[in-house]
Write a protein that holds these residues in place. Structure first.
Motif, PDB file in Angstrom:
ATOM      1  N   TRP A   1       0.855  -1.201   0.000  1.00 16.37           N
ATOM      2  CA  TRP A   1       0.000   0.000   0.000  1.00 16.37           C
ATOM      3  C   TRP A   1       0.884   1.241   0.000  1.00 16.37           C
ATOM      4  CZ3 TRP A   1      -3.829  -2.664  -1.196  1.00 16.37           C
ATOM      5  CH2 TRP A   1      -4.218  -3.779  -0.495  1.00 16.37           C
ATOM      6  N   ILE A   2       0.282   2.373  -0.307  1.00 14.33           N
ATOM      7  CA  ILE A   2       1.071   3.620  -0.338  1.00 14.33           C
ATOM      8  C   ILE A   2       1.653   3.924   1.039  1.00 14.33           C
ATOM      9  CG2 ILE A   2      -0.859   5.208   0.086  1.00 14.33           C
ATOM     10  CD1 ILE A   2       2.058   5.874  -2.321  1.00 14.33           C
ATOM     11  N   THR A   3       0.931   3.574   2.110  1.00 14.86           N
ATOM     12  CA  THR A   3       1.455   3.846   3.454  1.00 14.86           C
ATOM     13  C   THR A   3       2.797   3.152   3.630  1.00 14.86           C
ATOM     14  OG1 THR A   3      -0.825   3.844   4.180  1.00 14.86           O
ATOM     15  CG2 THR A   3       0.834   3.869   5.898  1.00 14.86           C
TER      16      THR A   3
ATOM     17  N   VAL B   1      -4.347   6.017  10.159  1.00 14.35           N
ATOM     18  CA  VAL B   1      -4.398   6.300   8.719  1.00 14.35           C
ATOM     19  C   VAL B   1      -5.387   5.396   8.002  1.00 14.35           C
ATOM     20  CG1 VAL B   1      -2.462   4.710   8.228  1.00 14.35           C
ATOM     21  CG2 VAL B   1      -3.028   6.478   6.579  1.00 14.35           C
ATOM     22  N   GLY B   2      -5.982   5.897   6.955  1.00  8.14           N
ATOM     23  CA  GLY B   2      -6.731   5.051   6.034  1.00  8.14           C
ATOM     24  C   GLY B   2      -8.225   5.294   5.993  1.00  8.14           C
ATOM     25  N   GLU B   3      -8.784   5.789   7.058  1.00  5.94           N
ATOM     26  CA  GLU B   3     -10.230   6.066   7.096  1.00  5.94           C
ATOM     27  C   GLU B   3     -10.465   6.972   8.296  1.00  5.94           C
ATOM     28  OE1 GLU B   3     -12.602   2.722   8.591  1.00  5.94           O
ATOM     29  OE2 GLU B   3     -10.729   1.662   8.929  1.00  5.94           O
TER      30      GLU B   3
ATOM     31  N   THR C   1      -3.729  11.006  10.283  1.00  2.00           N
ATOM     32  CA  THR C   1      -3.097  11.462   9.041  1.00  2.00           C
ATOM     33  C   THR C   1      -4.008  11.227   7.846  1.00  2.00           C
ATOM     34  OG1 THR C   1      -2.054   9.309   8.684  1.00  2.00           O
ATOM     35  CG2 THR C   1      -0.822  10.906   9.995  1.00  2.00           C
ATOM     36  N   TRP C   2      -4.423  12.304   7.222  1.00  2.00           N
ATOM     37  CA  TRP C   2      -5.278  12.165   6.040  1.00  2.00           C
ATOM     38  C   TRP C   2      -4.436  12.303   4.779  1.00  2.00           C
ATOM     39  CZ3 TRP C   2      -6.089  15.390   1.868  1.00  2.00           C
ATOM     40  CH2 TRP C   2      -7.007  14.886   0.929  1.00  2.00           C
ATOM     41  N   TRP C   3      -4.567  11.317   3.921  1.00  2.00           N
ATOM     42  CA  TRP C   3      -3.898  11.372   2.617  1.00  2.00           C
ATOM     43  C   TRP C   3      -4.391  10.222   1.764  1.00  2.00           C
ATOM     44  CZ3 TRP C   3       0.730   8.094   1.581  1.00  2.00           C
ATOM     45  CH2 TRP C   3       1.043   7.231   2.633  1.00  2.00           C
ATOM     46  N   GLN C   4      -3.774  10.017   0.609  1.00  2.08           N
ATOM     47  CA  GLN C   4      -4.247   9.021  -0.364  1.00  2.08           C
ATOM     48  C   GLN C   4      -3.078   8.454  -1.168  1.00  2.08           C
ATOM     49  OE1 GLN C   4      -6.502  11.994  -2.721  1.00  2.08           O
ATOM     50  NE2 GLN C   4      -8.300  10.812  -2.111  1.00  2.08           N
ATOM     51  N   THR C   5      -3.343   7.351  -1.858  1.00  2.00           N
ATOM     52  CA  THR C   5      -2.345   6.815  -2.792  1.00  2.00           C
ATOM     53  C   THR C   5      -1.926   7.931  -3.763  1.00  2.00           C
ATOM     54  OG1 THR C   5      -3.491   4.706  -2.659  1.00  2.00           O
ATOM     55  CG2 THR C   5      -1.937   4.961  -4.470  1.00  2.00           C
TER      56      THR C   5
ATOM     57  N   GLY D   1     -12.034  13.627  -3.601  1.00  2.00           N
ATOM     58  CA  GLY D   1     -13.225  12.780  -3.462  1.00  2.00           C
ATOM     59  C   GLY D   1     -13.717  12.624  -2.040  1.00  2.00           C
ATOM     60  N   ASP D   2     -13.219  13.461  -1.123  1.00  2.00           N
ATOM     61  CA  ASP D   2     -13.646  13.378   0.274  1.00  2.00           C
ATOM     62  C   ASP D   2     -14.402  14.636   0.694  1.00  2.00           C
ATOM     63  OD1 ASP D   2     -12.637  10.867   1.032  1.00  2.00           O
ATOM     64  OD2 ASP D   2     -10.638  11.677   1.306  1.00  2.00           O
ATOM     65  N   GLY D   3     -15.342  14.449   1.609  1.00  6.39           N
ATOM     66  CA  GLY D   3     -16.026  15.579   2.227  1.00  6.39           C
ATOM     67  C   GLY D   3     -15.342  15.898   3.548  1.00  6.39           C
TER      68      GLY D   3
HETATM   69  O1  PRX Z   1     -11.300   8.697   2.094  1.00  4.88           O
HETATM   70  C1  PRX Z   1      -9.983   8.964   2.523  1.00  4.88           C
HETATM   71  C2  PRX Z   1      -9.486   7.814   3.375  1.00  4.88           C
HETATM   72  O2  PRX Z   1      -8.792   6.943   2.505  1.00  4.88           O
HETATM   73  C3  PRX Z   1      -8.782   7.474   1.174  1.00  4.88           C
HETATM   74  C4  PRX Z   1      -7.482   7.149   0.492  1.00  4.88           C
HETATM   75  O3  PRX Z   1      -7.334   5.763   0.432  1.00  4.88           O
HETATM   76  P1  PRX Z   1      -5.976   5.104  -0.086  1.00  4.88           P
HETATM   77  O4  PRX Z   1      -5.592   5.715  -1.392  1.00  4.88           O
HETATM   78  O5  PRX Z   1      -6.185   3.642  -0.029  1.00  4.88           O
HETATM   79  O6  PRX Z   1      -4.885   5.548   0.953  1.00  4.88           O
HETATM   80  C5  PRX Z   1      -4.990   5.142   2.275  1.00  4.88           C
HETATM   81  C6  PRX Z   1      -3.706   5.443   3.000  1.00  4.88           C
HETATM   82  C7  PRX Z   1      -3.210   6.832   2.868  1.00  4.88           C
HETATM   83  C8  PRX Z   1      -9.019   8.952   1.354  1.00  4.88           C
HETATM   84  O7  PRX Z   1      -9.544   9.551   0.189  1.00  4.88           O
HETATM   85  N1  PRX Z   1      -8.577   8.281   4.431  1.00  4.88           N
HETATM   86  C9  PRX Z   1      -7.247   8.085   4.496  1.00  4.88           C
HETATM   87  N2  PRX Z   1      -6.764   8.573   5.652  1.00  4.88           N
HETATM   88  C10 PRX Z   1      -7.795   9.107   6.329  1.00  4.88           C
HETATM   89  C11 PRX Z   1      -8.956   8.927   5.542  1.00  4.88           C
HETATM   90  N3  PRX Z   1     -10.161   9.370   5.947  1.00  4.88           N
HETATM   91  C12 PRX Z   1     -10.229   9.998   7.134  1.00  4.88           C
HETATM   92  N4  PRX Z   1      -9.176  10.204   7.935  1.00  4.88           N
HETATM   93  C13 PRX Z   1      -7.945   9.777   7.591  1.00  4.88           C
HETATM   94  N5  PRX Z   1      -6.919   9.959   8.402  1.00  4.88           N
END
Ligand code: PRX
Length: 636
Positions: free
Chosen positions: A297-299, A374-376, A400-404, A488-490
């Protein structure tokens, strides 16, 4: 100047950096980038256009090799420093340490093997390995010679592996005879053989011996890892890469269609993962950093390999699962290796919280300084459990909020430096221009606001494209709000500017003309003391257009489900309004999840509308068996 000079030590320093980075973004990133080793300095900090066909280039003209920055420069200063600690699946087996020098030598050896195979700059190499040190070695060996790695999580099926090999056009596959996961073994080579039946680009398959189980073998294509590196030199001149050359492709699932191969490039990715790692986790030189993710995964890419190594940190990798041999394995490892930063996912926290807290309290966790998530979105109950039992009511939790797609953490508190707030990812990192817009793209200027999260300005580690599908990249991330990146997030923002991610905006359901976010309804359901977790999705309804169904998991089987459902409906009605009451509430023992712990809402929607023949491939799920179980529950 070293990267250390850009460590943020106080809330005031954070505010200063944030202000400075907004006013002088290029100066800000130029100075940070100049703390790394470049073969040729870059002549352009940033070129970008997000209005037409999106393009972003950082540090153009700069030449580098990321492995020199992650390995060689630390070897020069401190060759014996621990780079990697590997904890095997079996608690009785010895853990393995690699110093920076040992890791560099192992990487060079394997890189020389790849070169002998004719793999060179720009070639794609697919890696399908368990969480063993050789996975990190293979990743860095690709980067050493400029080959593009694409890591596929070792829990994926042969169909998923084949699709990724085909899309990337990989020349070489690196796998193992098998993988250990808890009390199970996974026959990786069999799965890989099956995948290769439909992948004619693969010329060589390098096989690591891990489980020693018997496997099928083709002398034409297969070669053992140990034979492959036998007698090779431990020196390998790094390939000189342009800052914008591709470092890796990592696939992520879209809301529809085939997986998206997110493309990350060398210079910007290196700069941002290192900067964000140092500031979010606030590691000290002798710290042991443990992220429980998988490198698939990206993490894993950003905060198990590249970020920590670029900072010269010590990263711990674990082969197994939190439940094996008992539910205290995470805490046993924290105690054994005196872990200082522990970074995991809310889904793991919720699973751990279901078990007696003695699993935690029986271990000495006094080395811990920082917890991460991380992740949700992390729900309040899970946050509190984590804070109380693992953090002993005193440790900072970085959410930590982020994405791939973003490559690195964009919104998070900085451990012990900026305040945490339960369920809030809190503040954007310096250089990240986050904004909330409404569905017409109008910025929400008040401090306290709710809307769709966007990022208005490039940061160095944004994915540059989707592999061989730039149209899709433009469509998914830049067409909703031209000129802004749309993740794509609110989110909502409090009076102090803290962001709380409320969930995917594509999870909004319109019921009788009302927009209902499913995440807030889930939060309310989860407040019920008997509920572990829930998922709310919409399904077509004759009168209302859409109706809601809530799938709920309970701590214990209860005699009186009817009463419980009544209470939940009342709770929702009282908090949001009667319109938000789900038409159906069903008790289930689990929810279909991806391997990274995300609930597969698409499957839950199809199940709710009895479209059982349209569930798609469920084999890549963490728990495919749950789909059958829910089907039976819904039919009866
Ligand atoms: O909806 C957000 C959620 O995971 C999405 C990204 O998923 P992915 O690309 O699989 O990466 C996950 C690992 C970085 C986001 O658009 N998300 C990720 N971190 C958080 C989160 N939602 C809420 N709080 C977070 N810390």
């Amino acid at each position: 100047m070293s990267l250390e000079n850009y460590r943020i030590n106080s809330l005031d320093e954070y505010r200063e950096s944030q202000q400075y980075a907004i006013k002088n973004p290029e100066e800000f990133w130029k100075d940070i980038a100049n703390t790394f080793e470049w073969k040729t300095p870059f002549d352009n900090v940033l070129n970008y256009n997000w209005n037409d066909v999106p393009s972003t280039e950082w540090f153009k003209g700069g030449k580098l090799n990321i492995t020199e920055n992650c390995l060689d420069r630390h070897v020069k200063e401190n060759p014996d420093k621990l780079a990697l600690i590997w904890e095997p699946n079996e608690p009785g087996d010895k853990s393995v340490n690699y110093s920076y020098k040992e890791l560099l030598e192992a990487v060079c050896k394997f890189a020389n093997g790849l070169k002998n195979q004719g793999i060179s700059k720009g070639d794609r190499v697919c890696i399908y390995l368990p969480m063993v040190p050789e996975l990190t070695i293979a990743v860095l060996a690709c980067a050493r010679i400029g080959a593009i790695h694409t890591v596929v999580f070792a829990g994926f099926s042969s169909a998923a592996l084949a699709a990724r090999i085909q899309d990337s056009g990989s020349k070489c596959l690196i796998t193992a005879d098998g993988a250990f996961r808890g009390d199970k073994t996974v026959p990786l080579k069999d799965i890989a053989d099956d995948a290769l039946k439909s992948c004619d680009t693969i010329k060589k398959c390098i096989v690591l011996q891990r489980t020693f189980e018997s496997i099928s073998w083709s002398n034409r294509i297969d070669v053992w890892w140990h034979d492959f590196v036998d007698g090779l030199s431990t020196n390998c001149t790094p390939e000189i890469m342009d800052s914008e050359d591709v470092l890796f492709i990592l696939y992520t699932s879209g809301s529809t269609g085939k997986p998206k191969g997110m493309v990350h490039t060398c210079g910007g990715y290196m700069v941002y993962t290192a900067y964000s790692f140092m500031n979010v986790f606030q590691t000290a030189p002798e710290d042991i950093f443990w992220c429980t993710a998988d490198i698939g995964w990206i993490t894993g890419h950003s905060y198990m390999v590249y970020g920590p190594l670029a900072c010269g940190a010590t990263t711990l990798h674990f082969e197994g699962v939190p439940s094996y041999p008992k539910w205290d394995r995470f805490w046993e490892i924290c105690e054994k290796h005196k872990v200082n930063q522990f970074y995991t996912a809310p889904t793991a926290i919720r699973a751990l919280a279901k078990h007696p807290t003695t699993h935690v309290t029986n271990h000495d966790l006094s080395s811990l300084k920082t917890l991460g998530s991380v992740g949700e979105p992390i729900n309040e109950e899970a946050w509190k459990w984590y804070h109380t039992h693992v953090g002993k009511n005193k440790l900072p939790i970085v959410d930590t909020w982020w994405q791939t797609e973003t490559g690195g953490i964009l919104i998070s508190n900085l451990s012990g430096v900026t305040p945490h707030k339960p369920t809030y990812a809190t503040l954007p990192l310096p250089g990240i221009q986050a904004a909330l817009v409404n569905d017409k793209g109008v910025p929400q200027m008040e401090k306290q606001a709710e809307g769709i999260l966007t990022v208005n300005y490039p940061w160095p580690s944004i994915a540059r494209t989707i592999w061989q599908d730039h149209d899709r990249y433009q469509e998914v991330y830049f067409s909703a709000f031209p000129g802004r990146y749309f993740p794509g997030d609110g989110a909502l923002r409090d009076e102090d500017g803290n962001y709380r991610i409320t969930g995917r905006v594509d999870d909004v359901v319109i019921v009788s003309g009302h927009n209902l976010g499913t995440a807030p309804i889930e939060n309310i359901i989860n407040e019920h003391p008997e509920v572990v977790e829930s998922a709310v999705v919409g399904y077509p309804h004759d009168l209302k257009g859409n109706a809601l169904i809530a799938y709920i998991i309970l701590y214990q089987n209860t005699e009186n489900t009817e009463n419980l459902i009544k209470e939940i409906r009342q709770l929702i009605s009282d908090t949001i309004g009667p319109i938000a009451k789900p038409d159906r509430i069903v008790v289930v023992s689990g929810l279909p999840k991806t391997r990274s712990g995300k609930i597969m809402r698409r499957i839950l929607r199809k199940l709710a509308s009895y479209e059982f023949d349209q569930l798609g491939d469920v084999s890549t799920l963490l728990n495919p068996e749950i789909v059958e179980e829910i089907k039976t529950t819904l039919i009866n």
